[in-house]
Write an enzyme that holds these catalytic residues in place. Structure first.
Site: not given
Ligand code: AMP
Length: 143
Positions: A105, A107
């Site tokens: 993903h 951001h």
């Molecule tokens: P990263 O894997 O470090 O890039 O971050 C994962 C991102 O997913 C973080 O910014 C979390 O806030 C976000 N996140 C985790 N669970 C959910 C969810 N159920 N829905 C939306 N965002 C999420």
């Protein structure tokens, strides 16, 4: 230690399959975008390819063009929707980098002069705030 592999039951895989709720702003054949539940700032959106990979390191290169085409589309819409001064794009790979969800993903975070980002994976935002942000971004995408 064995190489970590893709877990089809990770939270984003469940969101992509519609098994877990999200505030969606965009979907096409290859990519979905939805609001980050613990935003680092208002409008923080995640752009996610439907194809499974843990992150950029094991992704099929063919998924990256369509993914970044949507990253740009969403970044432009977010900048308009929130009247942002700039946009930060972040992408993490494996635990040492800060990755916490193991489905690729990107951001997309609107930025405002002099306002720092909140911590990564910090406090959970209220669903009504996420719904309102998603609505604003969807409207900007339609402009
Ligand atoms: P990263 O894997 O470090 O890039 O971050 C994962 C991102 O997913 C973080 O910014 C979390 O806030 C976000 N996140 C985790 N669970 C959910 C969810 N159920 N829905 C939306 N965002 C999420």
């Amino acid at each position: 230690m064995a190489e970590a592999t893709y877990d089809p039951d990770n939270i984003f895989a469940k969101i992509l399959r519609g098994e877990f709720p999200s505030h969606r702003v965009y979907e096409d054949d290859a990519v979905v975008a939805f609001m980050d539940a613990m935003p680092q700032g208002p409008g923080h959106t995640l752009v996610v390819p439907k194809a499974p990979s843990r992150n950029l390191l094991d992704a099929d290169p063919a998924t990256l063009g369509p993914l970044f085409t949507v990253v740009q589309k969403v970044a432009l819409a977010i900048k308009r929707a929130f009247g942002a001064d700039g946009v930060t794009i972040l992408q993490f790979n494996e635990p040492a980098s800060g990755q916490t969800v193991y489905h690729l993903h990107v951001h997309v975070i609107p930025r405002f002069e002099g306002i720092p980002l909140k911590p990564h994976s910090g406090g959970r935002e209220k669903p009504e705030v996420l719904a309102a942000s998603a609505e604003k971004i969807r409207a900007a995408l339609d402009d």
